[in-house]
Motif scaffolding. Sequence first.
Motif, PDB file in Angstrom:
ATOM      1  N   ASP A   1      29.554  38.600  52.492  1.00  0.00           N
ATOM      2  CA  ASP A   1      28.985  37.267  52.787  1.00  0.00           C
ATOM      3  C   ASP A   1      27.644  37.092  52.069  1.00  0.00           C
ATOM      4  OD1 ASP A   1      31.146  37.116  54.475  1.00  0.00           O
ATOM      5  OD2 ASP A   1      29.990  37.628  56.273  1.00  0.00           O
ATOM      6  N   GLY A   2      26.800  38.128  52.128  1.00  0.00           N
ATOM      7  CA  GLY A   2      25.482  38.052  51.478  1.00  0.00           C
ATOM      8  C   GLY A   2      25.622  37.869  49.977  1.00  0.00           C
ATOM      9  N   LEU A   3      26.578  38.557  49.398  1.00  0.00           N
ATOM     10  CA  LEU A   3      26.767  38.456  47.944  1.00  0.00           C
ATOM     11  C   LEU A   3      27.297  37.067  47.552  1.00  0.00           C
ATOM     12  CD1 LEU A   3      28.182  42.027  47.394  1.00  0.00           C
ATOM     13  CD2 LEU A   3      26.087  41.130  46.356  1.00  0.00           C
ATOM     14  N   GLN A   4      28.128  36.501  48.422  1.00  0.00           N
ATOM     15  CA  GLN A   4      28.645  35.150  48.118  1.00  0.00           C
ATOM     16  C   GLN A   4      27.501  34.143  48.066  1.00  0.00           C
ATOM     17  OE1 GLN A   4      31.728  35.071  51.149  1.00  0.00           O
ATOM     18  NE2 GLN A   4      33.328  35.201  49.583  1.00  0.00           N
ATOM     19  N   GLU A   5      26.525  34.347  48.969  1.00  0.00           N
ATOM     20  CA  GLU A   5      25.356  33.456  48.957  1.00  0.00           C
ATOM     21  C   GLU A   5      24.617  33.570  47.619  1.00  0.00           C
ATOM     22  OE1 GLU A   5      22.168  33.659  52.038  1.00  0.00           O
ATOM     23  OE2 GLU A   5      23.928  33.532  53.355  1.00  0.00           O
TER      24      GLU A   5
ATOM     25  N   GLU B   1      40.903  41.342  31.524  1.00  0.00           N
ATOM     26  CA  GLU B   1      41.146  40.263  32.483  1.00  0.00           C
ATOM     27  C   GLU B   1      39.832  39.574  32.868  1.00  0.00           C
ATOM     28  OE1 GLU B   1      44.297  39.175  33.897  1.00  0.00           O
ATOM     29  OE2 GLU B   1      44.709  40.133  31.985  1.00  0.00           O
ATOM     30  N   ILE B   2      38.791  40.384  33.116  1.00  0.00           N
ATOM     31  CA  ILE B   2      37.487  39.826  33.509  1.00  0.00           C
ATOM     32  C   ILE B   2      36.944  38.935  32.394  1.00  0.00           C
ATOM     33  CG2 ILE B   2      35.061  40.457  33.922  1.00  0.00           C
ATOM     34  CD1 ILE B   2      36.257  43.001  35.407  1.00  0.00           C
ATOM     35  N   LEU B   3      37.023  39.437  31.157  1.00  0.00           N
ATOM     36  CA  LEU B   3      36.472  38.679  30.028  1.00  0.00           C
ATOM     37  C   LEU B   3      37.255  37.389  29.781  1.00  0.00           C
ATOM     38  CD1 LEU B   3      35.729  41.826  27.917  1.00  0.00           C
ATOM     39  CD2 LEU B   3      33.993  40.132  28.548  1.00  0.00           C
ATOM     40  N   ALA B   4      38.526  37.389  30.227  1.00  0.00           N
ATOM     41  CA  ALA B   4      39.335  36.167  30.056  1.00  0.00           C
ATOM     42  C   ALA B   4      39.167  35.234  31.256  1.00  0.00           C
ATOM     43  CB  ALA B   4      40.802  36.559  29.880  1.00  0.00           C
ATOM     44  N   GLY B   5      38.237  35.596  32.176  1.00  0.00           N
ATOM     45  CA  GLY B   5      37.979  34.724  33.335  1.00  0.00           C
ATOM     46  C   GLY B   5      38.977  34.932  34.464  1.00  0.00           C
ATOM     47  N   ARG B   6      39.725  36.056  34.412  1.00  0.00           N
ATOM     48  CA  ARG B   6      40.723  36.298  35.461  1.00  0.00           C
ATOM     49  C   ARG B   6      40.381  37.527  36.301  1.00  0.00           C
ATOM     50  NH1 ARG B   6      44.255  35.193  30.915  1.00  0.00           N
ATOM     51  NH2 ARG B   6      44.371  37.454  30.595  1.00  0.00           N
ATOM     52  N   GLY B   7      39.077  37.827  36.439  1.00  0.00           N
ATOM     53  CA  GLY B   7      38.678  39.006  37.218  1.00  0.00           C
ATOM     54  C   GLY B   7      38.924  38.793  38.703  1.00  0.00           C
ATOM     55  N   PHE B   8      39.009  39.889  39.445  1.00  0.00           N
ATOM     56  CA  PHE B   8      39.118  39.778  40.903  1.00  0.00           C
ATOM     57  C   PHE B   8      37.716  39.624  41.473  1.00  0.00           C
ATOM     58  CE2 PHE B   8      42.814  42.496  39.701  1.00  0.00           C
ATOM     59  CZ  PHE B   8      43.786  41.540  39.937  1.00  0.00           C
ATOM     60  N   GLY B   9      37.530  38.607  42.289  1.00  0.00           N
ATOM     61  CA  GLY B   9      36.199  38.295  42.801  1.00  0.00           C
ATOM     62  C   GLY B   9      35.948  38.871  44.180  1.00  0.00           C
ATOM     63  N   LEU B  10      34.831  38.452  44.780  1.00  0.00           N
ATOM     64  CA  LEU B  10      34.397  39.000  46.075  1.00  0.00           C
ATOM     65  C   LEU B  10      35.458  38.830  47.153  1.00  0.00           C
ATOM     66  CD1 LEU B  10      30.727  37.635  46.140  1.00  0.00           C
ATOM     67  CD2 LEU B  10      31.436  40.026  45.959  1.00  0.00           C
ATOM     68  N   GLU B  11      35.981  37.611  47.280  1.00  0.00           N
ATOM     69  CA  GLU B  11      36.880  37.332  48.395  1.00  0.00           C
ATOM     70  C   GLU B  11      38.148  38.191  48.334  1.00  0.00           C
ATOM     71  OE1 GLU B  11      35.539  35.511  50.764  1.00  0.00           O
ATOM     72  OE2 GLU B  11      37.309  35.955  51.953  1.00  0.00           O
ATOM     73  N   GLU B  12      38.567  38.520  47.123  1.00  0.00           N
ATOM     74  CA  GLU B  12      39.786  39.330  46.982  1.00  0.00           C
ATOM     75  C   GLU B  12      39.614  40.748  47.515  1.00  0.00           C
ATOM     76  OE1 GLU B  12      39.822  37.471  43.311  1.00  0.00           O
ATOM     77  OE2 GLU B  12      42.009  37.377  43.212  1.00  0.00           O
ATOM     78  N   ASN B  13      38.369  41.143  47.757  1.00  0.00           N
ATOM     79  CA  ASN B  13      38.113  42.486  48.292  1.00  0.00           C
ATOM     80  C   ASN B  13      38.049  42.525  49.818  1.00  0.00           C
ATOM     81  OD1 ASN B  13      37.034  44.612  46.042  1.00  0.00           O
ATOM     82  ND2 ASN B  13      36.814  42.489  45.406  1.00  0.00           N
ATOM     83  N   ARG B  14      38.022  41.345  50.441  1.00  0.00           N
ATOM     84  CA  ARG B  14      37.663  41.303  51.862  1.00  0.00           C
ATOM     85  C   ARG B  14      38.621  42.127  52.740  1.00  0.00           C
ATOM     86  NH1 ARG B  14      33.992  38.329  54.701  1.00  0.00           N
ATOM     87  NH2 ARG B  14      33.639  36.894  52.976  1.00  0.00           N
TER      88      ARG B  14
END
Length: 313
Positions: free
Chosen positions: A113-117, A274-287
């Motif tokens: 949550d803190g990182l999303q902020e 994948e990250i460089l192509a804008g398809r990286g897994f972000g914060l929410e995908e780790n929850r």
Amino acid sequence: MKNFALIGAAGYIAPRHMKAIRETGNNLVAALDKNDSVGIIDSHFPDADFFTEFERFDRHVDKLRRQGDGKQIDYVAICSPNYLHDSHMRFALRAGADAICEKPLVLNPWNIDGLQEIERETGRRVNTILQLRLHPAIIALKAKVAASPADKKFDVDLTYITSRGHWYLQSWKGDDKKSGGISTNIGVHFYDMLHFVFGKLQDNKVHYNSPTKAAGYLEYEKARVRWFLSVDVNDIPADVRAAGQRTYRAITADGESIEFSDGFTDLHTVSYREILAGRGFGLEENRVAIETVAHIRSAAISPLTGDYHPFVA
Ligand code: NAD
């Protein structure tokens, strides 16, 4: 060509990030580690600047940001011990870069949550290494599960024994406060993969938890999973040990083995692409995986009734 900085450059996993940066045609310009055994940098980026003190690294990264003109750091790769990840990600975002962070992203769900902020404040993004999601065998399994009848639940057994010597418990990896313990440090790969393939988490029981092994039962929309993890060589089945093996990995779904050992080591470069192509897994995908490990760390031990992994009995 993007500019990278790397935190934790002297460690075990850092060379895979250096290789991924090189193989994707990018440049490592600055690296930080409090340990100076970093000769490996010469094999990949001999011109990179290196720092053992965070403050000097910070000053350098800030200087590059102010210079602009293609000099600024675009990505900070984070290969430090688990409990430092959230701080290092905050640094990356505040420095105007995106982060690429190793697993487990953080130790507790509220850190997300803190990182999303901070993502919202800075407009920068956290990307994570969830490399099993990119493994062809796991992608094929996900497709098979998606094509199964809606009410189908697979019976999955996951056994992962990866022997470590006495150093393990003396290092940060053996310290629960720094690594989260074996289920957080090693298991997180698998809990994320199980959620990715089998859907929502519905039940999470722990049958055993010690510094060197852990076991439990997880239920997802599409699977019942009995799991066992260990770093103790004595848990390796006798016939496998007799053949000189110090690692034993087995995943079965409805008795059918899923072979994912091969190709595990090259997935960092695939993750970077994948990250460089804008398809990286972000914060929410780790929850879900982070909620899973946080629960496993604090859960009371359940009695051995119902489904439990045969190795704990
Ligand atoms: P490691 O102990 O070999 O390396 C960690 C490095 O971080 C060390 O060189 C250490 O000196 C450095 N470090 C510690 N504190 C620091 C600080 N405050 N600032 C800068 N550097 C600091 O550990 P490792 O096995 O390389 O693991 C690093 C990360 O990678 C962990 O989060 C781990 O979970 C993850 N990892 C991922 C995989 C994978 O397959 N994706 C495999 C192994 C490890």
